[in-house]
Design a protein around this motif. Structure first.
Motif, PDB file in Angstrom:
ATOM      1  N   LYS A  48      64.223  47.512  82.142  1.00  0.00           N
ATOM      2  CA  LYS A  48      64.372  48.969  82.118  1.00  0.00           C
ATOM      3  C   LYS A  48      63.361  49.611  81.172  1.00  0.00           C
ATOM      4  O   LYS A  48      62.822  48.968  80.291  1.00  0.00           O
ATOM      5  CB  LYS A  48      65.774  49.338  81.651  1.00  0.00           C
ATOM      6  CG  LYS A  48      66.859  48.923  82.611  1.00  0.00           C
ATOM      7  CD  LYS A  48      68.211  49.354  82.100  1.00  0.00           C
ATOM      8  CE  LYS A  48      69.290  48.948  83.080  1.00  0.00           C
ATOM      9  NZ  LYS A  48      70.614  49.383  82.641  1.00  0.00           N
ATOM     10  N   LEU A  49      63.159  50.903  81.382  1.00  0.00           N
ATOM     11  CA  LEU A  49      62.379  51.713  80.442  1.00  0.00           C
ATOM     12  C   LEU A  49      63.322  52.226  79.363  1.00  0.00           C
ATOM     13  O   LEU A  49      64.489  52.515  79.639  1.00  0.00           O
ATOM     14  CB  LEU A  49      61.787  52.933  81.150  1.00  0.00           C
ATOM     15  CG  LEU A  49      60.480  52.775  81.885  1.00  0.00           C
ATOM     16  CD1 LEU A  49      60.141  54.048  82.640  1.00  0.00           C
ATOM     17  CD2 LEU A  49      59.358  52.431  80.945  1.00  0.00           C
ATOM     18  N   ALA A  50      62.804  52.388  78.180  1.00  0.00           N
ATOM     19  CA  ALA A  50      63.589  53.005  77.116  1.00  0.00           C
ATOM     20  C   ALA A  50      63.818  54.480  77.467  1.00  0.00           C
ATOM     21  O   ALA A  50      63.024  55.086  78.191  1.00  0.00           O
ATOM     22  CB  ALA A  50      62.858  52.885  75.793  1.00  0.00           C
ATOM     23  N   GLU A  70      57.329  59.911  73.248  1.00  0.00           N
ATOM     24  CA  GLU A  70      56.871  59.132  74.387  1.00  0.00           C
ATOM     25  C   GLU A  70      57.519  57.747  74.428  1.00  0.00           C
ATOM     26  O   GLU A  70      57.913  57.199  73.409  1.00  0.00           O
ATOM     27  CB  GLU A  70      55.355  58.967  74.339  1.00  0.00           C
ATOM     28  CG  GLU A  70      54.624  60.268  74.609  1.00  0.00           C
ATOM     29  CD  GLU A  70      53.138  60.050  74.765  1.00  0.00           C
ATOM     30  OE1 GLU A  70      52.739  59.361  75.724  1.00  0.00           O
ATOM     31  OE2 GLU A  70      52.402  60.566  73.918  1.00  0.00           O
ATOM     32  N   VAL A  71      57.587  57.189  75.643  1.00  0.00           N
ATOM     33  CA  VAL A  71      58.154  55.867  75.885  1.00  0.00           C
ATOM     34  C   VAL A  71      57.025  54.921  76.275  1.00  0.00           C
ATOM     35  O   VAL A  71      56.237  55.229  77.175  1.00  0.00           O
ATOM     36  CB  VAL A  71      59.211  55.932  77.015  1.00  0.00           C
ATOM     37  CG1 VAL A  71      59.643  54.553  77.456  1.00  0.00           C
ATOM     38  CG2 VAL A  71      60.399  56.764  76.575  1.00  0.00           C
ATOM     39  N   SER A  72      56.955  53.792  75.627  1.00  0.00           N
ATOM     40  CA  SER A  72      55.929  52.796  75.937  1.00  0.00           C
ATOM     41  C   SER A  72      56.084  52.311  77.374  1.00  0.00           C
ATOM     42  O   SER A  72      57.185  51.993  77.816  1.00  0.00           O
ATOM     43  CB  SER A  72      56.065  51.608  74.970  1.00  0.00           C
ATOM     44  OG  SER A  72      55.150  50.602  75.297  1.00  0.00           O
ATOM     45  N   GLY A  73      54.981  52.289  78.108  1.00  0.00           N
ATOM     46  CA  GLY A  73      54.993  51.794  79.481  1.00  0.00           C
ATOM     47  C   GLY A  73      55.298  52.836  80.535  1.00  0.00           C
ATOM     48  O   GLY A  73      55.205  52.564  81.726  1.00  0.00           O
ATOM     49  N   ARG A 119      63.899  62.241  81.653  1.00  0.00           N
ATOM     50  CA  ARG A 119      63.890  60.795  81.795  1.00  0.00           C
ATOM     51  C   ARG A 119      62.459  60.339  82.066  1.00  0.00           C
ATOM     52  O   ARG A 119      61.653  61.061  82.654  1.00  0.00           O
ATOM     53  CB  ARG A 119      64.845  60.296  82.876  1.00  0.00           C
ATOM     54  CG  ARG A 119      64.488  60.609  84.290  1.00  0.00           C
ATOM     55  CD  ARG A 119      65.514  59.983  85.214  1.00  0.00           C
ATOM     56  NE  ARG A 119      65.244  60.322  86.598  1.00  0.00           N
ATOM     57  CZ  ARG A 119      65.931  59.851  87.616  1.00  0.00           C
ATOM     58  NH1 ARG A 119      66.931  59.023  87.408  1.00  0.00           N
ATOM     59  NH2 ARG A 119      65.629  60.193  88.841  1.00  0.00           N
ATOM     60  N   ALA A 120      62.155  59.149  81.605  1.00  0.00           N
ATOM     61  CA  ALA A 120      60.835  58.560  81.813  1.00  0.00           C
ATOM     62  C   ALA A 120      60.844  57.806  83.136  1.00  0.00           C
ATOM     63  O   ALA A 120      61.901  57.415  83.640  1.00  0.00           O
ATOM     64  CB  ALA A 120      60.503  57.600  80.678  1.00  0.00           C
ATOM     65  N   TYR A 121      59.654  57.596  83.705  1.00  0.00           N
ATOM     66  CA  TYR A 121      59.547  56.767  84.896  1.00  0.00           C
ATOM     67  C   TYR A 121      58.270  55.952  84.838  1.00  0.00           C
ATOM     68  O   TYR A 121      57.339  56.275  84.099  1.00  0.00           O
ATOM     69  CB  TYR A 121      59.599  57.605  86.183  1.00  0.00           C
ATOM     70  CG  TYR A 121      58.397  58.500  86.408  1.00  0.00           C
ATOM     71  CD1 TYR A 121      57.278  58.027  87.110  1.00  0.00           C
ATOM     72  CD2 TYR A 121      58.371  59.799  85.923  1.00  0.00           C
ATOM     73  CE1 TYR A 121      56.182  58.850  87.311  1.00  0.00           C
ATOM     74  CE2 TYR A 121      57.280  60.617  86.128  1.00  0.00           C
ATOM     75  CZ  TYR A 121      56.190  60.139  86.820  1.00  0.00           C
ATOM     76  OH  TYR A 121      55.094  60.940  87.018  1.00  0.00           O
ATOM     77  N   LYS A 122      58.265  54.862  85.608  1.00  0.00           N
ATOM     78  CA  LYS A 122      57.072  54.028  85.741  1.00  0.00           C
ATOM     79  C   LYS A 122      56.929  53.638  87.198  1.00  0.00           C
ATOM     80  O   LYS A 122      57.871  53.136  87.811  1.00  0.00           O
ATOM     81  CB  LYS A 122      57.160  52.768  84.887  1.00  0.00           C
ATOM     82  CG  LYS A 122      55.904  51.904  85.015  1.00  0.00           C
ATOM     83  CD  LYS A 122      55.936  50.699  84.112  1.00  0.00           C
ATOM     84  CE  LYS A 122      54.646  49.898  84.261  1.00  0.00           C
ATOM     85  NZ  LYS A 122      54.620  48.754  83.371  1.00  0.00           N
ATOM     86  N   TYR A 131      63.214  54.065  86.586  1.00  0.00           N
ATOM     87  CA  TYR A 131      63.550  55.214  85.739  1.00  0.00           C
ATOM     88  C   TYR A 131      64.305  54.768  84.498  1.00  0.00           C
ATOM     89  O   TYR A 131      65.081  53.818  84.537  1.00  0.00           O
ATOM     90  CB  TYR A 131      64.435  56.201  86.499  1.00  0.00           C
ATOM     91  CG  TYR A 131      63.730  56.877  87.648  1.00  0.00           C
ATOM     92  CD1 TYR A 131      62.944  58.004  87.427  1.00  0.00           C
ATOM     93  CD2 TYR A 131      63.848  56.395  88.944  1.00  0.00           C
ATOM     94  CE1 TYR A 131      62.291  58.634  88.474  1.00  0.00           C
ATOM     95  CE2 TYR A 131      63.194  57.012  89.998  1.00  0.00           C
ATOM     96  CZ  TYR A 131      62.417  58.138  89.751  1.00  0.00           C
ATOM     97  OH  TYR A 131      61.774  58.750  90.792  1.00  0.00           O
ATOM     98  N   SER A 132      64.108  55.510  83.421  1.00  0.00           N
ATOM     99  CA  SER A 132      64.938  55.320  82.236  1.00  0.00           C
ATOM    100  C   SER A 132      66.258  56.041  82.482  1.00  0.00           C
ATOM    101  O   SER A 132      66.405  56.776  83.456  1.00  0.00           O
ATOM    102  CB  SER A 132      64.262  55.919  81.001  1.00  0.00           C
ATOM    103  OG  SER A 132      64.294  57.341  81.033  1.00  0.00           O
ATOM    104  N   ALA A 133      67.186  55.862  81.546  1.00  0.00           N
ATOM    105  CA  ALA A 133      68.399  56.678  81.574  1.00  0.00           C
ATOM    106  C   ALA A 133      68.011  58.102  81.185  1.00  0.00           C
ATOM    107  O   ALA A 133      66.941  58.339  80.618  1.00  0.00           O
ATOM    108  CB  ALA A 133      69.419  56.117  80.586  1.00  0.00           C
TER     109      ALA A 133
END
Length: 168
Positions: A48-50, A70-73, A119-122, A131-133
């Motif tokens: 998961k993403l943080a 920001e979230v890494s990745g 929410r973050a996404y990659k 997706y992150s939470a």
């Protein structure tokens, strides 16, 4: 892994990355390892993403500004706003990675309470998206700012020669 164990935790994995694991039995006789030819079916999991940290949500002039860490990745971030008519959060803005804020003055009504989540996404190589939470919601109520003569203070939140949080 010790033969009495039925699980193992792998640490140090990258966020939003696919990993494939295979399990098979083995035993040691003397100083040599012997592995069973039969293996369990490979199992692929995606880490998961943080969740981003939603730092602040402010309103100034006619602009709402959201800021986060920001979230890494992450490939980017989606900002959602609660839509009372639909009774759910809907995608409001998308922001590319490398940015940690969003400003907008579209569709904002004075005196209306707005709820936002991020929410973050990659995007993965295979085209899928992880997706992150969601962050916890933050709220803002856009209100007018009245500038008056400082000698005529009548109420409200006064700072210098401006009033904040006056709804009219």
């Amino acid at each position: 892994v010790d033969g009495s164990k039925t699980s193992y935790t792998v640490t140090g994995l990258a966020a939003a990355t696919d990993y494939t694991f295979v399990v098979r039995s083995a035993f040691m006789a003397g100083s040599a390892w012997f592995f069973d030819k039969k293996m369990a079916d490979p199992q692929t999991v995606t880490t998961k993403l943080a969740t981003p940290t939603f730092s602040s949500l402010t309103f100034k002039g006619k602009t709402v500004t959201a800021k986060w860490k920001e979230v890494s990745g992450a490939t980017g971030y989606h900002i959602y706003r609660y839509d009372a008519a639909q009774k759910k959060y809907v995608l409001y803005k998308g922001v590319a990675a490398g940015k940690s804020s969003m400003s907008s003055n579209s569709k904002v009504e004075l005196g209306t309470k707005y709820y936002y989540k991020i929410r973050a996404y990659k995007k993965l190589d295979d085209g899928s998206v992880v997706y992150s939470a969601f962050t916890s919601a933050k709220t803002v109520i856009p209100k007018i700012r009245i500038v008056i003569d400082p000698g005529h203070v009548v109420g409200g939140n006064y700072s210098g020669n401006e009033y904040d949080n006056v709804v009219g």
